[in-house]
Write an enzyme that holds these catalytic residues in place. Sequence first.
Site, short mmCIF file in Angstrom:
data_model
loop_
_atom_site.label_atom_id
_atom_site.label_comp_id
_atom_site.label_asym_id
_atom_site.label_seq_id
_atom_site.Cartn_x
_atom_site.Cartn_y
_atom_site.Cartn_z
N ASP A 260 -3.71 4.73 -1.61
CA ASP A 260 -4.30 5.38 -0.44
C ASP A 260 -4.14 6.89 -0.57
O ASP A 260 -5.10 7.61 -0.79
CB ASP A 260 -3.64 4.84 0.83
N GLU B 256 0.83 -1.19 0.00
CA GLU B 256 0.00 0.00 0.00
C GLU B 256 0.87 1.25 0.00
O GLU B 256 1.87 1.32 0.71
CB GLU B 256 -0.91 0.00 1.23
N GLN C 13 -7.87 1.63 -1.53
CA GLN C 13 -8.36 1.76 -0.17
C GLN C 13 -9.42 2.86 -0.14
O GLN C 13 -9.14 4.01 -0.49
CB GLN C 13 -7.31 2.12 0.88
N LYS D 158 -10.98 4.94 2.20
CA LYS D 158 -10.77 5.38 3.58
C LYS D 158 -12.02 6.14 4.02
O LYS D 158 -12.19 7.31 3.69
CB LYS D 158 -9.51 6.23 3.68
#
Length: 409
Positions: free
Chosen positions: A304, A270, A326, A328
């Site tokens: 991310d 990531e 991702q 978030k």
Amino acid sequence: MHIEDILLAPGHGAFFYDDQAAIRAGAETDGFRYVGSPRTPGFPAIRIPAETLGIGLVLSNGSVAWGDMMGVQYSGAAGRDPLFRSEQAAQLVRRELFPRLRNANVSSFRTSCASVLAPVDGQRLPTAIEYGVSQALLRAAADAGKRTPAEVICAEFGLPIPATPVPIYAQSGDAREINVDKMIMRGVDVLPHGLINSRAKFGAEGQTFREFVRWVGRRIRDIGDPGYTPILHFDVYGWIGQEISLDPHDIARFIASIADEVPGFQLHIECPADFGSLTAQVDGYGAIVEAMRGLGTTAKIVVDERCNTLSDIEAFARAHAAHLVQIKMPDVGSLADNVSAILVCKQSGVGAYLGGSCVETDLSARLSVHVAVATQADMMLAKPGMGVDEAVSIVGNEQSRLFAALARP
């Protein structure tokens, strides 16, 4: 069903808000504190306890539908909203959202989100406020329809009732070795995150990180149950780009070499690099994906940084500029947008990892399970906090309870 009253309750996140810029610049620790001056606007210190703001919708049947507002650990970094402050949020919510909420049709989750969370004076609401208020609205719709929140999502987004659990991903925090052992003993699906967020943790030429990856692989073989082969997912906070190279081919070669250290495991990396802007990040990650394809490695990259809102996620997914995105959750905002983000990824053939932050609460974590299961995300984060046990318990138990409820005739 209508809203008769609205409650606000300042609260505590399960971890701390951290100034990422100061940490990347080499801020030293003193026990659990970071010492030195903060670098990100709004931070009074490099590390501060996370604040939250709960909102309770008192419904006409006497029940209260709660949601929690909060930011993320590294607020104000990589295009994210500024540091969340509960008192400032409370003032905005009272002034702008209380009147909207009193007129909301809580029986429809998507309709109520659209009306209550509309821009104010042409400006989008802070995503932390969208996140918490939409949680309360989802719970209200579930209460009104006598359904689980997952069933509300399925009904309103035209999705089938799910039958398959979503893999759970645990994060270690700084207590890497002890927490990796906990993850292995609990048999989590994806581990360990690793929090590789400084030069010291990454090491010259990535050697410290490489040794940690090797150790994780050995530790699983040494103490894990026979046949236990979790996905290995490491968050390196852009340090491959900072320490090795920003050339996509160099990054791809480094990641492939890390995968070679743990044969037999699926590897996720990531945030391999931060290219500095949304456009540059989409282009750079797309180039890394292409370079990795050329190398024939099975490793995958996860985006991310610079991928915050629904529109950001759409840009990465449609460009196939990552193997997984991702999502978030507090950065995306409304739970309705979080659902849409997962569906965009799935429609584009890109993996959807429903994440969030260690600074969240038990309440937001439990609702995230309903989002993940209803949309059949590829994996979901065990949250909140950095202790492993609590997060795996909260998320895992909520998923188990949800499937027990769905199986009821």
